[in-house]
Design an enzyme around this catalytic site. Sequence first.
Site, short mmCIF file in Angstrom:
data_model
loop_
_atom_site.label_atom_id
_atom_site.label_comp_id
_atom_site.label_asym_id
_atom_site.label_seq_id
_atom_site.Cartn_x
_atom_site.Cartn_y
_atom_site.Cartn_z
N SER A 314 0.80 -1.21 0.00
CA SER A 314 0.00 0.00 0.00
C SER A 314 0.84 1.27 0.00
O SER A 314 1.47 1.59 -0.99
CB SER A 314 -0.97 -0.03 1.18
OG SER A 314 -1.97 0.94 1.06
N ASP A 325 10.02 5.05 -10.27
CA ASP A 325 9.60 5.59 -11.56
C ASP A 325 10.30 6.91 -11.88
O ASP A 325 10.55 7.21 -13.05
CB ASP A 325 8.09 5.79 -11.59
CG ASP A 325 7.33 4.48 -11.81
OD1 ASP A 325 8.00 3.43 -11.87
OD2 ASP A 325 6.09 4.52 -11.92
N LYS A 339 -1.01 -4.10 -3.31
CA LYS A 339 -2.31 -3.56 -2.92
C LYS A 339 -2.37 -2.09 -3.31
O LYS A 339 -1.69 -1.26 -2.73
CB LYS A 339 -2.51 -3.69 -1.40
CG LYS A 339 -3.10 -5.02 -1.00
CD LYS A 339 -4.47 -5.20 -1.59
CE LYS A 339 -4.92 -6.64 -1.48
NZ LYS A 339 -5.97 -6.97 -2.44
#
Length: 427
Positions: A314, A325, A339
Site C-alpha cells: 500500500s 519511476d 495492494k
Amino acid sequence: MLMAKRGLILSTTAALTAAVAVVGFQLANPSAAAFKSSPKELVDEVWQVINREYVDGNFNKVDWQQTRRKYLSRDYASKAEAYRAVREMLKTLDDPYTRFMDPEQFKSMQIDTSGELTGVGIQLGMDENTKKLTVISPIEGSPAARAGILAKDIIITIAGKSTEGMDINQAVALIRGPSGTKVKLGVQRGGRTFDVELERAKIEVHPVKAEVRDSGIGKVGYIRLTQFNGNAASDMRKAIQSHVDQNVKGFILDLRSNPGGLLYSSAEIARMWLDNATIVSTIDRKGESERLTANRQALTDKPLVVLVDGGSASASEILSGALQDNKRAVLVGTKTFGKGLVQSVHRLGDESGLAVTIAKYYTPNGTDINHSGIKPDISIELTDSDRERLVKNRDLIGTIEDPQYAKALEVLTKRVQNPQLPSVSRN
C-alpha cells in the site's frame, strides 16, 4: 447526513491491531436518537455510502438497488442484528477491504493510525485467490514479531476455531482481548503447520528507526520505516535532516514488512526525497483522477537505495513506486505485496465505522500494482535459513549479516563512487 470532515485511506490490510493505512476520515453524524429508535437507519446509511462512493459502479455485478430492498424489508430489534445485516450486505461485494467496524473496532483503527496499538501486532489480509487469512507482516517489536510470525504466514485457526470462511472482522474479534491475556493461533507456513501462543499487549509503534553508520565510502544513513502512521512524516524528516547534518554519503531506506499507512504521509515522505515529480495518481469509478506531486521540498539529493519485500504494501508501494519511476532510487529485495486501493472511512451514527474502497492508485508511470506488486530493480531472495536466522536474532536485520541489506549497501557504494551510473535494468 452532516459531513464534518473528509479524507481517504489506503487499504492494505485489516490488522489484528486495527492497523490500516489511513489518510483521513469522512465523519458522518446522523441523529443518534434516530439510530436508537431504528437500527434500520444504520443499514440504510451504509447502503447509501456504498451506492455513492464504491469504486465499481456495477458493484461487482451485484444488483445494489435490489440489495437495498432486501435489507430494508427486514426489521432489526437491536444493534447486533443491524451489524450482522450490514456485514452480510457488504459481503455480497466480495471486497474484503470494504468493511464495517463496530464501535470498538473503529476506535482501534483510529488508535492504530495515531501510532498506539493494543493487540498481538499482526497486519492481516485476505488472499484474493485462496480466500485465506494471510499475514501481511508482524509489527516491529510486537508479540507476533517476537514469536517469529512472518509475512505470508496463513492463519488457519484462532483459539481452536478454524478460519475457513472467516472474514477479517471475525478474526479481529477473536484475536483481540485484554492486555496480558493469551490467544493461540494455528499457522501454516509452506508445507508445515504449527501453533503459536501470543500474549496480548499494548504496542508502542515507533515507525522510524535511524542510524548513521561507517562504511567503506564514509558515513551512510540507514532509515527503517515500519508503518506510515501519524508520526511517520515528522519522524522521517528529523531522521533525514540529522543524517544530512552529519554529511552522510548516501541513504538506505528500509521499507520491508511495512504494511502501509496514511496516504498523505507517504506523499509527504516522498516529497522529502523528490524535487519536482509526480508521486501517485488515483482514479475513481467516474474516471476522475487526482494527482499528488512533489514541489521542490526535497531535503537531500544524495544517492538512495530502498529495500522492499512481500510485506511492503500500500503506502510503501506508493513511496517505492514514486522513487523508482522517477529514477530517484534503486529498489533492492523482492516483489512487493500488490495492494493499490484507496478507501474512504466514515464514522457512523453510533460511533461504528465503514471503510469503502473508492479508487485505485497508480505509480507515476501509470502502473496499477494492485495484483502484480512492484518489482525491485535488483532482486535478492532470502533463503529459509536466512529468514530463520534473522527471526531468531532480529538485531541482525538491517546489518551486513542481512543479505538484502548487504546488497543494498553494495549498490549504494557503487552509486556513491560513480554517480553517473545508468539506471538499473529490472530483473
